[in-house]
Motif scaffolding. Structure first.
Motif, PDB file in Angstrom:
ATOM      1  N   GLY A   3       0.788  -1.218   0.000  1.00 49.60           N
ATOM      2  CA  GLY A   3       0.000   0.000   0.000  1.00 49.60           C
ATOM      3  C   GLY A   3       0.823   1.271   0.000  1.00 49.60           C
ATOM      4  N   ARG A   4       1.904   1.297   0.814  1.00 43.75           N
ATOM      5  CA  ARG A   4       2.728   2.493   0.911  1.00 43.75           C
ATOM      6  C   ARG A   4       3.430   2.781  -0.409  1.00 43.75           C
ATOM      7  NH1 ARG A   4       3.448   7.517   2.353  1.00 43.75           N
ATOM      8  NH2 ARG A   4       5.618   8.063   2.767  1.00 43.75           N
ATOM      9  N   LEU A   5       3.959   1.742  -1.048  1.00 48.94           N
ATOM     10  CA  LEU A   5       4.645   1.923  -2.325  1.00 48.94           C
ATOM     11  C   LEU A   5       3.671   2.381  -3.404  1.00 48.94           C
ATOM     12  CD1 LEU A   5       7.260   1.722  -3.885  1.00 48.94           C
ATOM     13  CD2 LEU A   5       6.803  -0.703  -4.287  1.00 48.94           C
ATOM     14  N   ARG A   6       2.483   1.808  -3.391  1.00 47.39           N
ATOM     15  CA  ARG A   6       1.459   2.219  -4.360  1.00 47.39           C
ATOM     16  C   ARG A   6       1.111   3.695  -4.171  1.00 47.39           C
ATOM     17  NH1 ARG A   6      -2.087  -0.821  -7.164  1.00 47.39           N
ATOM     18  NH2 ARG A   6      -1.591  -2.659  -5.864  1.00 47.39           N
ATOM     19  N   GLU A   7       0.994   4.095  -2.893  1.00 45.28           N
ATOM     20  CA  GLU A   7       0.678   5.490  -2.593  1.00 45.28           C
ATOM     21  C   GLU A   7       1.760   6.428  -3.109  1.00 45.28           C
ATOM     22  OE1 GLU A   7       0.207   8.395   1.309  1.00 45.28           O
ATOM     23  OE2 GLU A   7       0.085   6.209   1.556  1.00 45.28           O
ATOM     24  N   MET A   8       3.039   6.032  -2.927  1.00 48.20           N
ATOM     25  CA  MET A   8       4.150   6.854  -3.387  1.00 48.20           C
ATOM     26  C   MET A   8       4.166   6.965  -4.903  1.00 48.20           C
ATOM     27  SD  MET A   8       7.164   5.542  -0.814  1.00 48.20           S
ATOM     28  CE  MET A   8       8.428   6.499  -1.658  1.00 48.20           C
ATOM     29  N   CYS A   9       3.865   5.869  -5.574  1.00 51.26           N
ATOM     30  CA  CYS A   9       3.866   5.876  -7.036  1.00 51.26           C
ATOM     31  C   CYS A   9       2.758   6.778  -7.573  1.00 51.26           C
ATOM     32  CB  CYS A   9       3.702   4.461  -7.586  1.00 51.26           C
ATOM     33  SG  CYS A   9       5.157   3.426  -7.351  1.00 51.26           S
ATOM     34  N   MET A  10       1.616   6.782  -6.908  1.00 45.95           N
ATOM     35  CA  MET A  10       0.519   7.625  -7.348  1.00 45.95           C
ATOM     36  C   MET A  10       0.787   9.090  -7.046  1.00 45.95           C
ATOM     37  SD  MET A  10      -1.666   5.841  -8.904  1.00 45.95           S
ATOM     38  CE  MET A  10      -2.997   7.038  -8.990  1.00 45.95           C
ATOM     39  N   ARG A  11       1.540   9.353  -5.962  1.00 47.69           N
ATOM     40  CA  ARG A  11       1.816  10.722  -5.566  1.00 47.69           C
ATOM     41  C   ARG A  11       2.889  11.350  -6.424  1.00 47.69           C
ATOM     42  NH1 ARG A  11       4.171  10.211  -0.355  1.00 47.69           N
ATOM     43  NH2 ARG A  11       6.156  10.311  -1.442  1.00 47.69           N
ATOM     44  N   ASP A  12       3.872  10.572  -6.859  1.00 49.37           N
ATOM     45  CA  ASP A  12       4.999  11.071  -7.642  1.00 49.37           C
ATOM     46  C   ASP A  12       4.956  10.441  -9.027  1.00 49.37           C
ATOM     47  OD1 ASP A  12       5.944  12.476  -5.380  1.00 49.37           O
ATOM     48  OD2 ASP A  12       6.905  10.667  -4.651  1.00 49.37           O
ATOM     49  N   ARG A  13       4.169  11.023  -9.884  1.00 51.14           N
ATOM     50  CA  ARG A  13       4.009  10.468 -11.211  1.00 51.14           C
ATOM     51  C   ARG A  13       4.110  11.576 -12.243  1.00 51.14           C
ATOM     52  NH1 ARG A  13      -1.378   7.167 -12.320  1.00 51.14           N
ATOM     53  NH2 ARG A  13      -2.245   9.267 -12.192  1.00 51.14           N
ATOM     54  N   GLY A  14       4.990  11.414 -13.227  1.00 58.81           N
ATOM     55  CA  GLY A  14       5.164  12.424 -14.259  1.00 58.81           C
ATOM     56  C   GLY A  14       6.233  13.432 -13.897  1.00 58.81           C
ATOM     57  N   ILE A  15       6.687  14.168 -14.885  1.00 55.00           N
ATOM     58  CA  ILE A  15       7.768  15.141 -14.700  1.00 55.00           C
ATOM     59  C   ILE A  15       7.414  16.195 -13.658  1.00 55.00           C
ATOM     60  CG2 ILE A  15       9.066  16.983 -15.852  1.00 55.00           C
ATOM     61  CD1 ILE A  15       8.926  15.321 -18.407  1.00 55.00           C
ATOM     62  N   LEU A  16       6.172  16.641 -13.654  1.00 53.98           N
ATOM     63  CA  LEU A  16       5.790  17.754 -12.788  1.00 53.98           C
ATOM     64  C   LEU A  16       5.830  17.422 -11.309  1.00 53.98           C
ATOM     65  CD1 LEU A  16       2.779  19.297 -14.763  1.00 53.98           C
ATOM     66  CD2 LEU A  16       5.213  19.831 -14.933  1.00 53.98           C
ATOM     67  N   THR A  17       5.918  16.158 -10.944  1.00 59.06           N
ATOM     68  CA  THR A  17       5.990  15.785  -9.530  1.00 59.06           C
ATOM     69  C   THR A  17       7.376  15.275  -9.145  1.00 59.06           C
ATOM     70  OG1 THR A  17       5.192  13.544  -9.996  1.00 59.06           O
ATOM     71  CG2 THR A  17       3.543  15.215  -9.470  1.00 59.06           C
ATOM     72  N   GLN A  18       8.337  15.377 -10.043  1.00 61.10           N
ATOM     73  CA  GLN A  18       9.697  14.925  -9.745  1.00 61.10           C
ATOM     74  C   GLN A  18      10.467  16.003  -8.979  1.00 61.10           C
ATOM     75  OE1 GLN A  18      10.653  11.704 -10.365  1.00 61.10           O
ATOM     76  NE2 GLN A  18       8.484  11.588 -10.928  1.00 61.10           N
ATOM     77  N   ALA A  19      11.316  15.577  -8.068  1.00 64.17           N
ATOM     78  CA  ALA A  19      12.034  16.515  -7.201  1.00 64.17           C
ATOM     79  C   ALA A  19      12.884  17.502  -7.994  1.00 64.17           C
ATOM     80  CB  ALA A  19      12.912  15.743  -6.211  1.00 64.17           C
ATOM     81  N   TYR A  20      13.547  17.039  -9.058  1.00 64.53           N
ATOM     82  CA  TYR A  20      14.424  17.938  -9.809  1.00 64.53           C
ATOM     83  C   TYR A  20      13.615  19.063 -10.468  1.00 64.53           C
ATOM     84  CZ  TYR A  20      12.982  15.344 -14.024  1.00 64.53           C
ATOM     85  OH  TYR A  20      12.246  14.751 -15.021  1.00 64.53           O
ATOM     86  N   TYR A  21      12.427  18.748 -10.943  1.00 60.96           N
ATOM     87  CA  TYR A  21      11.575  19.779 -11.557  1.00 60.96           C
ATOM     88  C   TYR A  21      11.065  20.749 -10.490  1.00 60.96           C
ATOM     89  CZ  TYR A  21       7.426  21.973 -13.490  1.00 60.96           C
ATOM     90  OH  TYR A  21       6.488  22.901 -13.859  1.00 60.96           O
ATOM     91  N   LEU A  22      10.564  20.207  -9.384  1.00 60.45           N
ATOM     92  CA  LEU A  22      10.019  21.047  -8.326  1.00 60.45           C
ATOM     93  C   LEU A  22      11.089  21.936  -7.700  1.00 60.45           C
ATOM     94  CD1 LEU A  22       7.793  18.254  -6.805  1.00 60.45           C
ATOM     95  CD2 LEU A  22       6.928  20.365  -7.863  1.00 60.45           C
ATOM     96  N   ALA A  23      12.299  21.394  -7.517  1.00 68.00           N
ATOM     97  CA  ALA A  23      13.389  22.181  -6.947  1.00 68.00           C
ATOM     98  C   ALA A  23      13.836  23.279  -7.902  1.00 68.00           C
ATOM     99  CB  ALA A  23      14.566  21.273  -6.604  1.00 68.00           C
ATOM    100  N   ALA A  24      13.833  22.984  -9.194  1.00 70.25           N
ATOM    101  CA  ALA A  24      14.246  23.976 -10.186  1.00 70.25           C
ATOM    102  C   ALA A  24      13.315  25.182 -10.193  1.00 70.25           C
ATOM    103  CB  ALA A  24      14.290  23.344 -11.573  1.00 70.25           C
ATOM    104  N   HIS A  25      12.064  24.959  -9.808  1.00 67.72           N
ATOM    105  CA  HIS A  25      11.092  26.043  -9.791  1.00 67.72           C
ATOM    106  C   HIS A  25      10.623  26.329  -8.373  1.00 67.72           C
ATOM    107  CE1 HIS A  25      11.098  25.818 -14.116  1.00 67.72           C
ATOM    108  NE2 HIS A  25      10.883  24.523 -14.030  1.00 67.72           N
ATOM    109  N   GLY A  26      11.476  25.986  -7.408  1.00 69.71           N
ATOM    110  CA  GLY A  26      11.184  26.241  -6.005  1.00 69.71           C
ATOM    111  C   GLY A  26      12.272  27.120  -5.414  1.00 69.71           C
TER     112      GLY A  26
END
Length: 199
Positions: A3-26
């Motif tokens: 369940g936890r892994l499934r939740e993480m996969c659903m939460r972080d899906r696609g470029i817009l939810t990746q850390a490198y993208y979010l940090a670049a615009h954070g």
């Protein structure tokens, strides 16, 4: 998948939810991240343009802390800030906050306008958006040819756009572009007006 892994996969899906993208615009703090993260969607995903703030914005706004209400800023921030709030669950580095209320909203006049509960939901909708497909086709033009499509190149643009909106691969879109007269014809500078999103 547990369940936890499934939740993480659903939460972080696609470029817009990746850390490198979010940090670049954070890296601006939560209140300002909504500007930068909203602005990149506004400009890069929908090919709109946010003008620079007026020189007297601070003086004109006085004590108004809500940018969407400030007279000198509201025309842009009433649209851009709610887009950025879709990503409020992520901090400066892209990590999930312990708690954060997401009240993001896409208020642009596009096919996927409306409220979003989280960035994953928004990313999924963005992938199906015809407005985004049109902008992607324009960005592909800019990347490959170094310019916007010209008014007389409507047929060439449409052939690329038709491939993109058919959910084909980037390789297919690039191939379609190389088969257009736009790719094989040398264009010199003239007074011919560039298209401004009317197709």
């Amino acid at each position: 998948m547990n369940g936890r892994l499934r939740e993480m996969c659903m939460r972080d899906r696609g470029i817009l939810t990746q850390a490198y993208y979010l940090a670049a615009h954070g890296n601006h703090g939560q209140n300002k991240n909504v500007i930068f993260r909203g602005k990149v969607i506004f400009e890069r995903m929908f090919c709109d343009k946010m003008p620079p703030p007026p020189d007297d914005a601070a003086a004109a706004n006085g004590d108004t802390s809500d940018r969407s209400l400030a007279p000198a800023c509201r025309s842009c921030h009433a649209i851009v800030d709610p887009i950025g709030r879709i990503f409020d669950i992520y901090d400066d580095t892209g990590r999930e906050r312990a708690s954060s209320d997401v009240d993001g909203y896409l208020g642009m006049d596009v096919d996927i306008g409306g409220p979003y509960q989280n960035a994953v939901e928004f990313s999924s909708a963005l992938g199906q958006s015809q407005a985004m497909a049109q902008c992607f086709s324009r960005q592909l033009y800019r990347f490959a040819l170094g310019r916007d499509p010209k008014a007389l190149e409507l047929a060439s643009f449409e052939s690329v756009f038709n491939v993109v909106r058919a959910d084909s691969s980037i390789g297919d879109a690039l191939k379609a572009l190389t088969l257009t007269p736009s790719f094989s014809t040398l264009h010199v500078k003239s007074n011919t007006a560039s298209c401004q999103g009317n197709f």
